[in-house]
Design a protein around this motif. Structure first.
Motif, PDB file in Angstrom:
ATOM      1  N   MET A  85      23.034   9.045  41.421  1.00 20.38           N
ATOM      2  CA  MET A  85      22.261   8.019  42.088  1.00 20.38           C
ATOM      3  C   MET A  85      22.339   8.225  43.601  1.00 20.38           C
ATOM      4  O   MET A  85      23.406   8.459  44.154  1.00 20.38           O
ATOM      5  CB  MET A  85      22.815   6.647  41.720  1.00 20.38           C
ATOM      6  N   VAL A  86      21.207   8.117  44.266  1.00 18.55           N
ATOM      7  CA  VAL A  86      21.133   8.317  45.709  1.00 18.55           C
ATOM      8  C   VAL A  86      21.628   7.050  46.421  1.00 18.55           C
ATOM      9  O   VAL A  86      21.197   5.943  46.096  1.00 18.55           O
ATOM     10  CB  VAL A  86      19.682   8.631  46.137  1.00 18.55           C
ATOM     11  N   PRO A  87      22.544   7.204  47.378  1.00 21.72           N
ATOM     12  CA  PRO A  87      23.053   6.029  48.108  1.00 21.72           C
ATOM     13  C   PRO A  87      21.947   5.323  48.886  1.00 21.72           C
ATOM     14  O   PRO A  87      20.953   5.933  49.276  1.00 21.72           O
ATOM     15  CB  PRO A  87      24.079   6.625  49.081  1.00 21.72           C
ATOM     16  N   LEU A  88      22.165   4.030  49.122  1.00 20.22           N
ATOM     17  CA  LEU A  88      21.186   3.228  49.859  1.00 20.22           C
ATOM     18  C   LEU A  88      21.692   2.880  51.250  1.00 20.22           C
ATOM     19  O   LEU A  88      22.879   2.634  51.451  1.00 20.22           O
ATOM     20  CB  LEU A  88      20.898   1.922  49.122  1.00 20.22           C
ATOM     21  N   GLU A  89      20.770   2.834  52.180  1.00 16.55           N
ATOM     22  CA  GLU A  89      21.014   2.291  53.510  1.00 16.55           C
ATOM     23  C   GLU A  89      20.288   0.945  53.532  1.00 16.55           C
ATOM     24  O   GLU A  89      19.084   0.889  53.294  1.00 16.55           O
ATOM     25  CB  GLU A  89      20.437   3.227  54.569  1.00 16.55           C
ATOM     26  N   ILE A  90      21.030  -0.115  53.782  1.00 20.49           N
ATOM     27  CA  ILE A  90      20.459  -1.467  53.838  1.00 20.49           C
ATOM     28  C   ILE A  90      20.779  -2.004  55.224  1.00 20.49           C
ATOM     29  O   ILE A  90      21.946  -2.177  55.566  1.00 20.49           O
ATOM     30  CB  ILE A  90      21.054  -2.375  52.747  1.00 20.49           C
ATOM     31  N   GLU A  91      19.756  -2.235  56.028  1.00 20.54           N
ATOM     32  CA  GLU A  91      20.021  -2.626  57.406  1.00 20.54           C
ATOM     33  C   GLU A  91      18.981  -3.585  57.965  1.00 20.54           C
ATOM     34  O   GLU A  91      17.892  -3.727  57.417  1.00 20.54           O
ATOM     35  CB  GLU A  91      20.114  -1.394  58.315  1.00 20.54           C
ATOM     36  N   ARG A  92      19.385  -4.201  59.066  1.00 21.35           N
ATOM     37  CA  ARG A  92      18.485  -4.993  59.892  1.00 21.35           C
ATOM     38  C   ARG A  92      18.643  -4.505  61.322  1.00 21.35           C
ATOM     39  O   ARG A  92      19.702  -4.013  61.698  1.00 21.35           O
ATOM     40  CB  ARG A  92      18.795  -6.481  59.793  1.00 21.35           C
ATOM     41  N   LYS A  93      17.580  -4.647  62.108  1.00 19.78           N
ATOM     42  CA  LYS A  93      17.570  -4.120  63.473  1.00 19.78           C
ATOM     43  C   LYS A  93      16.980  -5.172  64.415  1.00 19.78           C
ATOM     44  O   LYS A  93      15.986  -5.811  64.086  1.00 19.78           O
ATOM     45  CB  LYS A  93      16.732  -2.845  63.516  1.00 19.78           C
TER      46      LYS A  93
END
Length: 179
Positions: A1-9
């Protein structure tokens, strides 16, 4: 499974300064895919580390949370240098890691240099989308620019910053972007 980047900017409010105890890393990065591509391929030099990152968007964050699949891996400096020569779009910045609370939550404040000098953006990464949506925004955070292409590093690497209206405190896409 490909890791996720979860962010706000977010933008950083005028007048805020980096607190003592924050740590800094110097970053150079370049993009091997153009700004219109759905897949992002990035080169990054962080001090003495050389990395390649591939990112692909996902739609499960909605408009308020940026969710992307992200694969990052080290590359030898010789490979980095060869690929760097192929990448037309580049940027330089200092990344400051700033503590947000006593629980260990941190933010990454990017202070751009070169043609983007003066731009400051803060990013927060989260473990899941719900945590990102529930995040209580500190008062030194400015406008939420999450998911806005003109504030993505790939677009900024083209050297044309978004237009900031200091009176209204809002931004808009830059004027014509070079080919």
């Amino acid at each position: 499974m490909v890791p996720l980047e979860i962010e706000r900017k977010f933008l950083v409010r005028e007048g805020w300064s980096i607190p003592e105890g924050s740590t800094r890393v110097v970053i150079r990065q370049a993009y091997l895919t153009d700004a219109e591509s759905n897949i992002e391929v990035r080169l990054r030099a962080k001090d003495d580390a050389f990395l390649m990152t591939v990112k692909a968007p996902r739609s499960d964050g909605g408009p308020s949370v940026n969710v992307r699949q992200e694969v990052e891996f080290p590359v030898p400096q010789t490979v980095f240098d060869q690929l760097w020569e192929l990448a037309p779009d580049r940027l330089d910045k200092e990344r400051w890691t700033v503590a947000l609370d006593a629980a260990g939550t941190t933010a990454s404040v990017d202070v751009y240099t070169g043609v983007l000098a003066g731009l400051r953006v803060v990013e927060i990464e989260f473990d899941d989308v719900e945590q990102a949506r529930d995040f209580i925004v500190p008062d030194w955070f400015g406008e939420d620019v999450t998911g806005r292409a003109e504030w993505g590093n790939r677009q900024l690497s083209r050297g044309v910053p978004p237009v900031v209206d200091p009176v209204a405190g809002t931004t808009s896409a830059p004027p014509a972007v070079r080919d």
